[in-house]
Design a protein around this motif. Structure first.
Motif, mmCIF file in Angstrom:
data_model
loop_
_atom_site.group_PDB
_atom_site.id
_atom_site.type_symbol
_atom_site.label_atom_id
_atom_site.label_comp_id
_atom_site.label_asym_id
_atom_site.label_seq_id
_atom_site.Cartn_x
_atom_site.Cartn_y
_atom_site.Cartn_z
ATOM 1 N N LEU A 169 0.838 -1.206 0.000
ATOM 2 C CA LEU A 169 0.000 0.000 0.000
ATOM 3 C C LEU A 169 0.872 1.255 0.000
ATOM 4 O O LEU A 169 0.629 2.196 -0.769
ATOM 5 C CB LEU A 169 -0.933 -0.015 1.213
ATOM 6 N N SER A 170 1.899 1.268 0.820
ATOM 7 C CA SER A 170 2.805 2.419 0.889
ATOM 8 C C SER A 170 3.556 2.616 -0.417
ATOM 9 O O SER A 170 3.747 3.739 -0.872
ATOM 10 C CB SER A 170 3.798 2.250 2.036
ATOM 11 N N ARG A 171 3.992 1.515 -1.024
ATOM 12 C CA ARG A 171 4.719 1.615 -2.298
ATOM 13 C C ARG A 171 3.818 2.219 -3.383
ATOM 14 O O ARG A 171 4.235 3.085 -4.144
ATOM 15 C CB ARG A 171 5.236 0.256 -2.744
ATOM 16 N N LEU A 172 2.576 1.749 -3.456
ATOM 17 C CA LEU A 172 1.643 2.309 -4.442
ATOM 18 C C LEU A 172 1.400 3.789 -4.179
ATOM 19 O O LEU A 172 1.295 4.587 -5.116
ATOM 20 C CB LEU A 172 0.315 1.546 -4.416
ATOM 21 N N ALA B 36 -6.379 7.926 2.941
ATOM 22 C CA ALA B 36 -6.778 8.367 4.285
ATOM 23 C C ALA B 36 -6.157 7.463 5.352
ATOM 24 O O ALA B 36 -5.679 7.943 6.386
ATOM 25 C CB ALA B 36 -8.296 8.375 4.414
ATOM 26 N N PHE B 37 -6.150 6.155 5.100
ATOM 27 C CA PHE B 37 -5.536 5.198 6.025
ATOM 28 C C PHE B 37 -4.068 5.541 6.248
ATOM 29 O O PHE B 37 -3.595 5.613 7.383
ATOM 30 C CB PHE B 37 -5.677 3.772 5.468
ATOM 31 N N LEU B 38 -3.333 5.746 5.152
ATOM 32 C CA LEU B 38 -1.903 6.048 5.260
ATOM 33 C C LEU B 38 -1.668 7.394 5.936
ATOM 34 O O LEU B 38 -0.744 7.538 6.742
ATOM 35 C CB LEU B 38 -1.256 6.017 3.874
ATOM 36 N N GLU B 39 -2.486 8.378 5.620
ATOM 37 C CA GLU B 39 -2.332 9.700 6.243
ATOM 38 C C GLU B 39 -2.598 9.615 7.742
ATOM 39 O O GLU B 39 -1.869 10.228 8.532
ATOM 40 C CB GLU B 39 -3.265 10.719 5.587
ATOM 41 N N ASP B 40 -3.621 8.877 8.157
ATOM 42 C CA ASP B 40 -3.902 8.693 9.579
ATOM 43 C C ASP B 40 -2.721 8.024 10.277
ATOM 44 O O ASP B 40 -2.346 8.394 11.387
ATOM 45 C CB ASP B 40 -5.163 7.853 9.792
ATOM 46 N N ARG B 41 -2.141 7.046 9.606
ATOM 47 C CA ARG B 41 -0.980 6.338 10.167
ATOM 48 C C ARG B 41 0.201 7.296 10.337
ATOM 49 O O ARG B 41 0.857 7.311 11.368
ATOM 50 C CB ARG B 41 -0.626 5.186 9.237
ATOM 51 N N ARG B 42 0.472 8.091 9.313
ATOM 52 C CA ARG B 42 1.594 9.049 9.391
ATOM 53 C C ARG B 42 1.339 10.089 10.478
ATOM 54 O O ARG B 42 2.233 10.433 11.256
ATOM 55 C CB ARG B 42 1.786 9.737 8.042
ATOM 56 N N ARG B 43 0.123 10.592 10.517
ATOM 57 C CA ARG B 43 -0.238 11.614 11.503
ATOM 58 C C ARG B 43 -0.072 11.073 12.930
ATOM 59 O O ARG B 43 0.426 11.764 13.810
ATOM 60 C CB ARG B 43 -1.660 12.102 11.264
ATOM 61 N N ALA B 44 -0.472 9.833 13.156
ATOM 62 C CA ALA B 44 -0.347 9.226 14.490
ATOM 63 C C ALA B 44 1.121 9.116 14.886
ATOM 64 O O ALA B 44 1.493 9.466 16.016
ATOM 65 C CB ALA B 44 -1.010 7.854 14.507
ATOM 66 N N GLY B 45 1.972 8.672 13.977
ATOM 67 C CA GLY B 45 3.395 8.534 14.274
ATOM 68 C C GLY B 45 4.061 9.873 14.529
ATOM 69 O O GLY B 45 4.816 10.038 15.494
ATOM 70 N N GLU B 46 3.777 10.838 13.677
ATOM 71 C CA GLU B 46 4.373 12.158 13.852
ATOM 72 C C GLU B 46 3.841 12.846 15.106
ATOM 73 O O GLU B 46 4.579 13.564 15.783
ATOM 74 C CB GLU B 46 4.139 13.025 12.614
ATOM 75 N N GLY B 47 2.576 12.613 15.421
ATOM 76 C CA GLY B 47 2.003 13.183 16.639
ATOM 77 C C GLY B 47 2.680 12.635 17.878
ATOM 78 O O GLY B 47 3.028 13.389 18.804
ATOM 79 N N TRP B 48 2.865 11.316 17.905
ATOM 80 C CA TRP B 48 3.571 10.707 19.038
ATOM 81 C C TRP B 48 4.973 11.298 19.158
ATOM 82 O O TRP B 48 5.405 11.683 20.250
ATOM 83 C CB TRP B 48 3.676 9.180 18.866
ATOM 84 N N LEU B 49 5.693 11.396 18.042
ATOM 85 C CA LEU B 49 7.063 11.901 18.075
ATOM 86 C C LEU B 49 7.104 13.366 18.513
ATOM 87 O O LEU B 49 7.954 13.754 19.323
ATOM 88 C CB LEU B 49 7.732 11.727 16.708
ATOM 89 N N ALA B 50 6.199 14.176 18.017
ATOM 90 C CA ALA B 50 6.166 15.594 18.404
ATOM 91 C C ALA B 50 5.925 15.737 19.910
ATOM 92 O O ALA B 50 6.583 16.540 20.578
ATOM 93 C CB ALA B 50 5.090 16.338 17.623
ATOM 94 N N ARG B 51 4.993 14.942 20.447
ATOM 95 C CA ARG B 51 4.735 15.001 21.896
ATOM 96 C C ARG B 51 5.953 14.539 22.684
ATOM 97 O O ARG B 51 6.310 15.146 23.696
ATOM 98 C CB ARG B 51 3.506 14.160 22.248
ATOM 99 N N ALA B 52 6.618 13.479 22.223
ATOM 100 C CA ALA B 52 7.812 12.986 22.910
ATOM 101 C C ALA B 52 8.929 14.028 22.873
ATOM 102 O O ALA B 52 9.608 14.253 23.883
ATOM 103 C CB ALA B 52 8.282 11.676 22.275
ATOM 104 N N LEU B 53 9.109 14.681 21.740
ATOM 105 C CA LEU B 53 10.138 15.730 21.635
ATOM 106 C C LEU B 53 9.808 16.914 22.539
ATOM 107 O O LEU B 53 10.699 17.515 23.142
ATOM 108 C CB LEU B 53 10.276 16.191 20.185
ATOM 109 N N GLU B 54 8.540 17.256 22.623
ATOM 110 C CA GLU B 54 8.104 18.368 23.478
ATOM 111 C C GLU B 54 8.387 18.074 24.948
ATOM 112 O O GLU B 54 8.875 18.923 25.684
ATOM 113 C CB GLU B 54 6.612 18.633 23.274
#
Length: 152
Positions: free
Chosen positions: A50-53, A110-128
């Motif tokens: 899915l990501s490759r496509l 939408a599935f992939l965007e939700d996945r990316r958003r969740a990962g980046e959100g976790w990382l942003a909170r951890a960095l904060e």
């Protein structure tokens, strides 16, 4: 002046150590970011196709099999599951009507965007929470260096 010793590959010990540490941390970071999102029972191979496509655009099952370095039958089964979940769809190849091209649907994007958003959100909170402003700026500088290496 300190002498920098080299490795058998002709690179400095510090370059070899940095390469090793970056690889380990990168792997851990990717794994941790993936854990932040429920993939809805998608297997790693389904997520990879899915990501490759999404990244490379539509492709035939044969092209996907070659890109993923797996058997045609494996990719065909993977695409079948993704199609059942409405994450991908197929259309005739305009240049060869015998072939079908697989593409990501709006639901798949939408599935992939939700996945990316969740990962980046976790990382942003951890960095904060875990880093100072100066440390975050250091990470930004380091990513610029890594980007320069990737583009060389």
């Amino acid at each position: 002046m300190t002498e920098i010793t080299g490795t058998a590959d002709g690179v400095s010990e510090s370059a070899a150590q940095a390469a090793h540490e970056l690889r380990v941390v990168y792997s851990r970071l990717r794994r941790r970011m993936r854990e932040t999102f429920d993939p809805g029972d998608l297997t790693p191979s389904q997520t990879s196709v899915l990501s490759r496509l999404d990244k490379d655009g539509e492709a035939s099952v044969s092209d996907l099999a070659a890109s993923e370095r797996v058997r045609h039958q494996s990719v065909a089964a993977t695409v079948g599951v993704l199609e059942e979940r409405a994450l991908v769809s197929r259309r005739p190849d305009p240049e060869d009507g015998r072939r079908q091209l697989v593409f990501v649907t709006d639901s798949g994007h939408a599935f992939l965007e939700d996945r990316r958003r969740a990962g980046e959100g976790w990382l942003a909170r951890a960095l904060e929470v875990r880093c100072t402003e100066d440390e975050r700026r250091t990470l930004l500088d380091a990513t610029a260096l890594l980007e320069r290496i990737v583009r060389s």
